[in-house]
Design a protein around this motif. Structure first.
Motif, short mmCIF file in Angstrom:
data_model
loop_
_atom_site.label_atom_id
_atom_site.label_comp_id
_atom_site.label_asym_id
_atom_site.label_seq_id
_atom_site.Cartn_x
_atom_site.Cartn_y
_atom_site.Cartn_z
N CYS A 69 25.28 -26.06 10.77
CA CYS A 69 26.74 -26.09 10.75
C CYS A 69 27.25 -24.66 10.64
CB CYS A 69 27.21 -26.93 9.58
SG CYS A 69 28.92 -27.42 9.78
N ASN A 70 27.49 -24.03 11.76
CA ASN A 70 27.79 -22.60 11.77
C ASN A 70 28.80 -22.19 12.84
OD1 ASN A 70 26.24 -22.54 14.23
ND2 ASN A 70 24.40 -22.61 12.94
N ARG A 71 29.50 -23.15 13.44
CA ARG A 71 30.35 -22.79 14.58
C ARG A 71 31.69 -22.18 14.17
NH1 ARG A 71 25.72 -22.98 16.77
NH2 ARG A 71 25.78 -23.30 19.01
N THR A 72 32.06 -21.13 14.92
CA THR A 72 33.40 -20.58 14.84
C THR A 72 34.15 -21.18 16.03
OG1 THR A 72 32.46 -18.50 14.10
CG2 THR A 72 34.76 -18.44 14.79
N GLY A 101 18.71 -29.36 19.97
CA GLY A 101 19.15 -27.98 20.12
C GLY A 101 19.82 -27.76 21.46
N SER A 102 20.23 -26.51 21.69
CA SER A 102 20.70 -26.14 23.01
C SER A 102 19.51 -26.27 23.94
CB SER A 102 21.16 -24.68 23.02
OG SER A 102 22.37 -24.57 22.37
N PRO A 103 19.74 -26.52 25.23
CA PRO A 103 18.59 -26.58 26.14
C PRO A 103 17.65 -25.38 25.89
CG PRO A 103 20.58 -27.15 27.28
CD PRO A 103 21.00 -26.76 25.89
N SER A 126 17.32 -18.07 15.75
CA SER A 126 18.18 -19.21 15.40
C SER A 126 19.55 -18.73 14.94
CB SER A 126 17.57 -19.97 14.23
OG SER A 126 16.68 -20.95 14.68
N CYS A 127 20.46 -19.68 14.86
CA CYS A 127 21.74 -19.43 14.19
C CYS A 127 21.56 -19.68 12.69
CB CYS A 127 22.81 -20.38 14.70
SG CYS A 127 23.01 -20.39 16.48
N TYR A 128 22.62 -19.45 11.95
CA TYR A 128 22.65 -19.65 10.50
C TYR A 128 22.14 -21.05 10.12
CZ TYR A 128 24.89 -20.27 5.91
OH TYR A 128 25.16 -20.55 4.60
N ASN A 129 21.22 -21.10 9.22
CA ASN A 129 20.74 -22.35 8.62
C ASN A 129 20.30 -23.39 9.65
OD1 ASN A 129 20.12 -24.16 6.58
ND2 ASN A 129 22.21 -24.92 6.40
N CYS A 130 19.49 -22.95 10.58
CA CYS A 130 19.00 -23.89 11.59
C CYS A 130 17.56 -23.53 11.99
CB CYS A 130 19.88 -23.86 12.83
SG CYS A 130 19.33 -25.07 14.04
N PRO A 131 16.68 -24.51 12.08
CA PRO A 131 15.29 -24.20 12.44
C PRO A 131 15.02 -24.19 13.94
CG PRO A 131 15.49 -26.52 11.84
CD PRO A 131 16.88 -25.95 11.78
N LYS A 181 15.81 -22.37 16.77
CA LYS A 181 15.46 -21.17 17.57
C LYS A 181 15.79 -21.36 19.05
CE LYS A 181 11.48 -19.68 14.85
NZ LYS A 181 10.09 -20.05 14.87
N CYS A 182 17.04 -21.60 19.35
CA CYS A 182 17.43 -21.81 20.76
C CYS A 182 17.63 -20.49 21.51
CB CYS A 182 18.74 -22.59 20.84
SG CYS A 182 18.66 -24.16 20.02
N GLY A 183 17.90 -19.43 20.79
CA GLY A 183 18.18 -18.16 21.45
C GLY A 183 16.96 -17.26 21.47
N MET A 195 29.94 -28.07 13.48
CA MET A 195 28.54 -28.41 13.73
C MET A 195 28.13 -27.97 15.14
SD MET A 195 25.81 -29.63 12.65
CE MET A 195 26.38 -30.31 11.10
N CYS A 196 26.89 -27.51 15.26
CA CYS A 196 26.36 -27.17 16.59
C CYS A 196 26.17 -28.46 17.38
CB CYS A 196 25.03 -26.46 16.44
SG CYS A 196 24.21 -26.27 18.03
N ALA A 197 26.71 -28.48 18.58
CA ALA A 197 26.56 -29.67 19.44
C ALA A 197 25.09 -29.97 19.71
CB ALA A 197 27.30 -29.45 20.76
S1 SF4 Z 1 20.44 -25.94 17.43
FE1 SF4 Z 1 20.17 -23.93 18.40
S2 SF4 Z 1 22.25 -23.30 19.06
FE2 SF4 Z 1 22.42 -24.96 17.53
S3 SF4 Z 1 22.65 -23.95 15.54
FE3 SF4 Z 1 20.49 -24.38 15.84
S4 SF4 Z 1 19.66 -22.48 16.75
FE4 SF4 Z 1 21.89 -22.41 17.01
#
Ligand code: SF4
Length: 657
Positions: free
Chosen positions: A75-78, A247-249, A298-303, A305-307, A533-535
């Motif tokens: 949960c890190n979206r702006t 996660g993101s693709p 990854s983004c904040y508090n997420c396992p 690793k989409c990026g 929340m991250c989609a």
């Molecule tokens: S699922 Fe991927 S894009 Fe979404 S918050 Fe986690 S690392 Fe970031």
């Protein structure tokens, strides 16, 4: 005591250099949640339809979602909202990374900018200390470069910085806001930031965020985490790899690009290369990716690793994720090494990785077809890669033909004339869509494309499979553990969906079923965008860890708002309708809700009209797509219908003028 949210917004008047900390009304949170929901309310209240995107009266709102910064996983979206220069409607673009949680820790839910600064500035939020600082030394600097320079200047390596590059400064309609590990790209929000004279916002926060019932909340978080772990080990069988997990693709981790390269269009979304992917390309692209991808992140508090950090030899490192891996490569008919290299420069300039390549390919197509001539491209190299770099430089500086192209394909085509409009063939609501051209109309996607106001299709779809599974056995296996459905009827819809015959597309799912499906998919996205929340963990993938059944519990235990599924559905409907109301007031009507004509080869005009009619009715909108007085009343939005009546948008008998 306010829970999950801080209860304070920062109001920044850039014309006067004024900074205010304003307490918000907790009743608004109950009605509109936060993030996108309360952003829509603010835009409705404070930005009348006469206000142009580049007016000082347009607002630019950076909002953390309601649950950002709590331990809720991912949960890190702006959510950045404003009026888009490209569509002239409400834009709401999202970025992940770390910025929103940091803002919450500094003690604020939103930063709302109005006015325009006479000189380039940046905002520095350091807990209670907030200052507008001179940014003239950052003029022309890259977005990522700016982030580093600001951290150095502030001597604050942990500050989170969102910045624009040259494209934003020069009001390119598809300018993005970059933020190290993510970017808010769609709909030209970076151009509005540049127009306001705002180069960046740096934030550092060290305060606590309170959760209403911590024990219960942590239990919910642990359940989500356990599900993510399980799903990662058990991908969904029978769907393509990018839809089988969460996660993101996973474009940074996955090397097999057969599906994208052979199904998405190349160039200005015109050419399909059906036999592109072979062993040699696969080997070469894998080597390229492995040599340039330095780390998965990854983004904040997420396992998840989409990026990934990408280091192209000789160039500074930058972050990439998702389909932007291929957009430049495919638009320029080139290879992956080119795509990764030009994306570095494009990220520094701050342009949308979906629109920018399409705009450049569009320019070259006009050139090849004699609509633009050599005179428009003085000194342009003859090779495709060189031409893309040449065009990028002109666009971000708004030089020569770049000044026209900087307005996106819709406006550029109008300005160029001479038949150019036929080449701007991938737009909906004046905005470049995914470069996909398909054969048979998909009724679910038709409705999402037509009526979506987030506009980007990838941020509307999810939850329901994109196509039927070939056998009933496979479908039965799929629905067995499909507990995310808000109602059992969705399982039946899917079970009966066949590849061929009576129950196949485009007449199945029926118009009524399509309404249910689209409404469910859209609702989940809107809830995500209010909660932050991250989609990728909720509305986008099939069978996600967050869904209609556990979201109310998260909101209750996190924000202390008494929530159940019915109330959450009603709240999401309320602010989704408010987004539409903002756009209706700005002139959006049924005529705007048309997917690109060649998006599907086989179109069904009568069915499409029926789908739209049925969906409008289902949503409580009239034939023009305007929410009716009655449906507005039901949502507690009488103030909207009063405004519509006053402006003659609705008449007393609920028709339209
Ligand atoms: S699922 Fe991927 S894009 Fe979404 S918050 Fe986690 S690392 Fe970031």
């Amino acid at each position: 005591m306010r829970y999950a949210e801080t209860g304070y917004n920062l109001e920044i008047d850039l014309s006067r250099g004024n900074i205010e900390r304003v307490e918000t009304d907790p009743r608004e949170t109950e009605l509109y949640l936060g993030g996108l929901g309360t952003n829509a309310k603010i835009l409705w209240d404070r930005v009348p339809p006469e206000v142009e995107p580049f007016s000082p009266d347009n607002l630019l709102i950076f909002s953390a979602g309601l649950l950002c910064g709590t331990p809720a996983i991912g949960c890190n979206r702006t959510i950045v909202s404003t009026i888009s220069p490209q569509t002239l409607f409400m834009a709401f673009s999202m970025m992940g990374g770390f910025w929103a949680p940091e803002l919450k820790h500094a003690g604020y839910d939103k930063v709302i900018f109005r006015g325009k600064s006479p000189k380039l500035v940046y905002l520095w939020i350091n807990d209670d200390k907030v200052e507008i600082r001179d940014a003239s030394h950052l003029q022309g600097k890259g977005a990522i470069e700016t982030e580093g320079l600001i951290r150095l200047e502030l001597n604050e390596p942990n500050a989170q910085v969102a910045a624009i590059g040259l494209a934003g400064e020069n009001r390119v309609y598809f300018a993005s806001i970059e933020q190290g590990r993510s970017s808010a790209s769609r709909l030209g929000i970076g151009a509005v930031m540049g127009d306001k004279g705002l180069k960046a916002i740096a934030v550092r926060g060290k305060k606590d965020i309170h959760v209403a019932r911590p024990g219960e909340f942590m239990e919910l978080c642990n359940e989500v985490l356990a599900y993510i772990t399980w799903r990662n080990e058990n991908p969904i069988p029978g769907v393509m790899p990018i839809l089988a997990g969460l996660g993101s693709p996973q474009e940074m981790a996955v090397h097999d690009e057969k599906w994208h390269t052979e199904n998405f269009m190349w160039g200005n979304s015109r050419v399909r290369k059906k036999d592109f992917w072979n062993e040699e390309v696969a080997r070469e692209w894998t080597q390229t990716m492995e040599s340039m991808r330095t780390r998965l992140i990854s983004c904040y508090n997420c396992p998840m690793k989409c990026g990934a950090t990408i280091s192209v030899p000789g160039l500074p490192t930058y972050m990439m994720k998702c389909f932007s891996k291929l957009t430049y490569t495919m638009a320029a008919f080139s290879d992956l090494a080119f795509g990764l290299a030009i994306a570095q420069r494009a990220t520094e300039y701050g342009v949308d990785g979906f629109s920018a390549p399409q705009v450049m390919a569009f320019a070259l197509e006009l050139y090849e077809n004699g609509i633009l001539t050599e005179d428009n491209f003085p000194g342009m190299p003859s090779d495709n890669e060189g031409r893309f770099y040449w065009l990028l430089e002109r666009i971000v500086r708004r030089e020569g033909i770049g000044d026209v192209l900087a307005n996106g394909t819709y406006w550029a085509a109008k300005q160029i004339g001479n038949g150019a409009e036929a080449y701007a063939h991938n737009n909906i609501k004046k905005h470049e869509q995914l470069p996909l051209k398909l054969s048979m109309l998909n009724p679910i996607y038709f409705l999402m494309y037509a009526t979506g106001e987030k506009i980007n299709i990838t941020q509307i779809e999810g939850q329901f499979p994109q196509a039927p599974f070939p056998t009933r056995e496979e479908r039965e296996a799929f629905v067995k553990d499909w507990f995310q459905v808000p109602h059992e009827k969705f399982k039946q819809y899917f079970l009966d969906w066949e590849l061929r015959g009576e129950n196949s597309m485009p007449y199945y799912p029926t118009a009524e079923m399509c309404c249910d499906i689209v409404d469910w998919q859209e609702r989940m996205h809107y809830i995500d965008d209010a909660l932050g929340m991250c989609a990728g963990l909720s509305s986008f993938p099939l069978k996600p860890p967050y869904h209609m059944h556990n979201y109310p519990k998260f909101i209750s235990a996190g924000a202390g708002i008494d929530m159940d599924e019915a109330k959450l559905t009603q709240a999401a409907r309320r602010y989704r309708t408010l987004v539409r109301a903002v756009n209706i007031r700005r002139g959006m009507r049924r005529k705007d809700e048309k997917p690109p004509q060649n998006h599907w080869k086989k179109r069904f005009p009568e069915l499409e009209e029926k789908l739209l009619d049925t969906y409008y009715k289902f949503k409580g909108w009239n034939r023009e797509g305007i929410p009716t007085k009655e449906s507005l009343h039901e949502l507690g939005l009488d103030y909207v219908s009063e405004d519509f009546l006053q402006r003659g948008i609705l008449t007393d008998d609920e028709g339209t003028h």
